[in-house]
Design an enzyme around this catalytic site. Structure first.
Site, PDB file in Angstrom:
ATOM      1  N   GLY A 321     -15.451   0.337   5.592  1.00  0.00           N
ATOM      2  CA  GLY A 321     -15.534  -1.120   5.600  1.00  0.00           C
ATOM      3  C   GLY A 321     -14.141  -1.701   5.527  1.00  0.00           C
ATOM      4  O   GLY A 321     -13.550  -2.140   6.519  1.00  0.00           O
ATOM      5  N   ARG A 322     -13.578  -1.634   4.323  1.00  0.00           N
ATOM      6  CA  ARG A 322     -12.240  -2.152   4.045  1.00  0.00           C
ATOM      7  C   ARG A 322     -11.188  -1.664   5.047  1.00  0.00           C
ATOM      8  O   ARG A 322     -10.327  -2.428   5.465  1.00  0.00           O
ATOM      9  CB  ARG A 322     -11.855  -1.667   2.642  1.00  0.00           C
ATOM     10  CG  ARG A 322     -10.505  -2.033   2.137  1.00  0.00           C
ATOM     11  CD  ARG A 322     -10.183  -1.136   0.917  1.00  0.00           C
ATOM     12  NE  ARG A 322     -11.326  -0.939   0.041  1.00  0.00           N
ATOM     13  CZ  ARG A 322     -11.601  -1.698  -1.012  1.00  0.00           C
ATOM     14  NH1 ARG A 322     -10.810  -2.685  -1.337  1.00  0.00           N
ATOM     15  NH2 ARG A 322     -12.667  -1.450  -1.754  1.00  0.00           N
ATOM     16  N   ARG A 363     -10.933 -10.258  -6.351  1.00  0.00           N
ATOM     17  CA  ARG A 363     -10.577  -8.846  -6.616  1.00  0.00           C
ATOM     18  C   ARG A 363      -9.527  -8.662  -7.707  1.00  0.00           C
ATOM     19  O   ARG A 363      -9.673  -7.767  -8.547  1.00  0.00           O
ATOM     20  CB  ARG A 363     -10.168  -8.136  -5.322  1.00  0.00           C
ATOM     21  CG  ARG A 363     -11.332  -8.020  -4.316  1.00  0.00           C
ATOM     22  CD  ARG A 363     -11.000  -7.115  -3.137  1.00  0.00           C
ATOM     23  NE  ARG A 363     -10.773  -5.744  -3.542  1.00  0.00           N
ATOM     24  CZ  ARG A 363      -9.588  -5.161  -3.647  1.00  0.00           C
ATOM     25  NH1 ARG A 363      -8.490  -5.827  -3.330  1.00  0.00           N
ATOM     26  NH2 ARG A 363      -9.478  -3.923  -4.053  1.00  0.00           N
ATOM     27  N   CYS A 394      -9.785 -22.999 -13.517  1.00  0.00           N
ATOM     28  CA  CYS A 394      -9.616 -23.116 -14.965  1.00  0.00           C
ATOM     29  C   CYS A 394      -9.893 -21.785 -15.639  1.00  0.00           C
ATOM     30  O   CYS A 394     -10.883 -21.637 -16.365  1.00  0.00           O
ATOM     31  CB  CYS A 394     -10.538 -24.204 -15.496  1.00  0.00           C
ATOM     32  SG  CYS A 394      -9.946 -25.808 -14.991  1.00  0.00           S
TER      33      CYS A 394
END
Ligand SMILES: *Cc1c(COP(=O)(O)O)cnc(C)c1O
Length: 468
Positions: A321-322, A363, A394
């Site tokens: 995938g990556r 990530r 925040c």
């Protein structure tokens, strides 16, 4: 790569401002080899170009922040995997990033496609992806998802539990189809970046345990079912893996199971899928193997283990995938505020806030993942300064690039480019703080094309029943 988890400002380590792996660059303008998509260059005047377009032009057309996918690079990587693993079936793991356009590119480059949810399968089907070339994953596939898969003729279903076997048998019988299935096994191998561990410990939600005996039981059950067409085994050992060590143990354990199954039933399982998880370079510290090297390594391992167990070599498949979708993607942000924070001992850290953050790339916060960055709209002779690129959210842990040397004259309005951002960023994006998700555009030959349009506040507020 992923380092020890140190998320959030409360854990900031003042004693060593820069991590040991991060060398101070001689020239912070350089697009380091191996980190950027194929067409990324500094153009005349120093502005970064990708897909034949200056970043300012991409942002003029698509806004900020934006994810730019280098189409030539994406297609090139897909084809490189297909060619390096010729004779194998290569499934692009859609969870890394999927859209109608991406499904078409993947199909046109000759790859198969993995999906793992109703949404992903629907995207693939609506994009016209051949269902026979789709594999379906998931540890809790819904009734609706399984019905859609069986009624459209999805090419293989990777079974993750006994409950799923029961459900599939019932739906298969009802629809009068006999779906091809693989059994997902846990091999006890867990691979992570440069290290892997191989134990009997399998305390996680996926698959059937080989060591515990459940995998063999599930295989025998599927083999005996008139409603299922058992074709093989599936193993996925982890992510961001750089070598073949972990796969060697996984291959040995899956092939031993195949041979036990053959002894028990006389049946040779025709297919073995080794999953995905092939690593990419996010920083100068990462050095991934090439698909060709991996193909050679994995083929040698499989041949060796098959010989040892007296098995014919099964039809092999894998699921990158990556490695296909990550490197072609560049995230572009605009600098909004700059703050120097004293760390004590005469050290300081520069916090550069941009107009995105953990809502478009979780990530770093989720896995302590490392990234790189450059100032993309210009070059400068200003000396590199240790910097941290953070988002607008925040949360102290809202970090995009934990440690990077950027030019000391960085200014409001500069463009920050982050390489290898195509995988698991926009696909994992959220609307935290009511932040609309950025656009994803394709860039090629000087042209911008919309892959996913930018979300608007109206898109978001349309869900809110308490607003007019
Ligand atoms: C996530 C996943 C992949 C893809 O992993 P990458 O790290 O993107 O290559 C492949 N197969 C399965 C079963 C997965 O869960």
């Amino acid at each position: 790569m992923t380092h020890m988890h140190v998320a959030g400002s409360i854990h900031a380590d003042a004693s060593s401002a820069a991590p040991v792996w991060l060398e101070k660059p001689v020239d912070a303008n350089v697009l380091v080899d191996g980190l950027w998509s194929g067409t990324a260059v500094r153009g005349q005047g120093g502005e970064m170009h990708v897909g034949g377009l200056p970043v300012s032009e991409i942002m003029a057309q698509a806004g900020s922040p934006v994810y730019a996918i280098d189409e030539i690079d994406f297609r090139g990587r897909a084809l490189t995997w297909a060619q390096a693993f010729s004779g194998w079936k290569v499934y692009y793991a859609g969870k890394s990033f999927l859209s109608g356009t991406i499904a078409r590119w993947v199909s046109e480059e000759g790859l198969n496609l993995d999906v793992c949810s109703l949404g992903e399968l629907t995207v693939a089907l609506r994009a016209g992806f051949d269902p026979a070339r789709i594999g379906l994953h998931g540890n809790n596939k819904s009734e609706e998802l399984l019905r859609l898969a069986l009624s459209t003729g999805v090419g293989r279903i990777i079974i993750d539990s006994s409950d799923e076997i029961t459900r599939l048998e019932r739906i298969g019988a009802e629809l009068g189809v006999r779906p091809p299935v693989l059994i997902r096994v846990t091999t006890g191998v867990e691979a992570h970046t440069h290290e892997y561990i191989a134990t009997a410990h399998e305390d996680q939600k996926f698959g059937f345990s080989i060591a515990g005996g459940q995998a063999l039981v599930a295989l025998v059950r599927c083999q005996g079912s008139p409603h299922l067409d058992l074709v093989g085994l599936h193993s996925h050992i982890g992510s961001q893996i750089f070598d073949t060590n972990g796969f060697e143990v996984a291959a040995r354990r899956t092939l031993r199971l195949m041979s036990q199954f053959k002894e028990a039933t006389g049946v040779t399982l025709p297919e073995l899928d080794l999953g995905g998880g092939f690593g990419i370079a996010y920083t100068i510290d990462d050095s991934p193997a090439t698909p060709a090297d991996l193909a050679r390594g994995l083929s040698d391992i499989i041949e060796h283990e098959c010989r040892a167990f007296g098995l014919d070599k099964p039809l092999l498949s894998l699921e990158p995938g990556r490695a296909i979708s990550g490197p072609p993607g560049t995230a572009l942000y605009t600098v909004g505020t700059i703050k120097d924070v004293e760390l004590g001992g005469g050290q300081s850290r520069r916090y550069i806030s941009v107009d995105g953050g953990m809502s478009d790339n979780i990530r770093p916060a989720l896995y302590a993942a490392e990234y790189s960055a450059v100032v993309a709209n210009r070059v400068t002779t200003a000396p590199p300064t240790l910097s941290r690129v953070v988002g607008l959210h925040c949360e102290g842990g809202d970090i995009l690039v934990r440690d990077v040397f950027l030019p000391s004259d960085i200014a409001i309005g500069d463009v920050i480019a982050v390489p290898a951002a195509g995988a698991y960023s926009r696909s994992m994006a959220s609307n935290y703080n009511h932040t609309p998700r950025p656009a994803v555009v394709g860039v090629r030959d000087g042209k911008v094309s919309v892959i996913l349009r930018r979300e608007t506040l109206d898109d978001l507020l349309a869900l809110d029943a308490g607003l007019d």
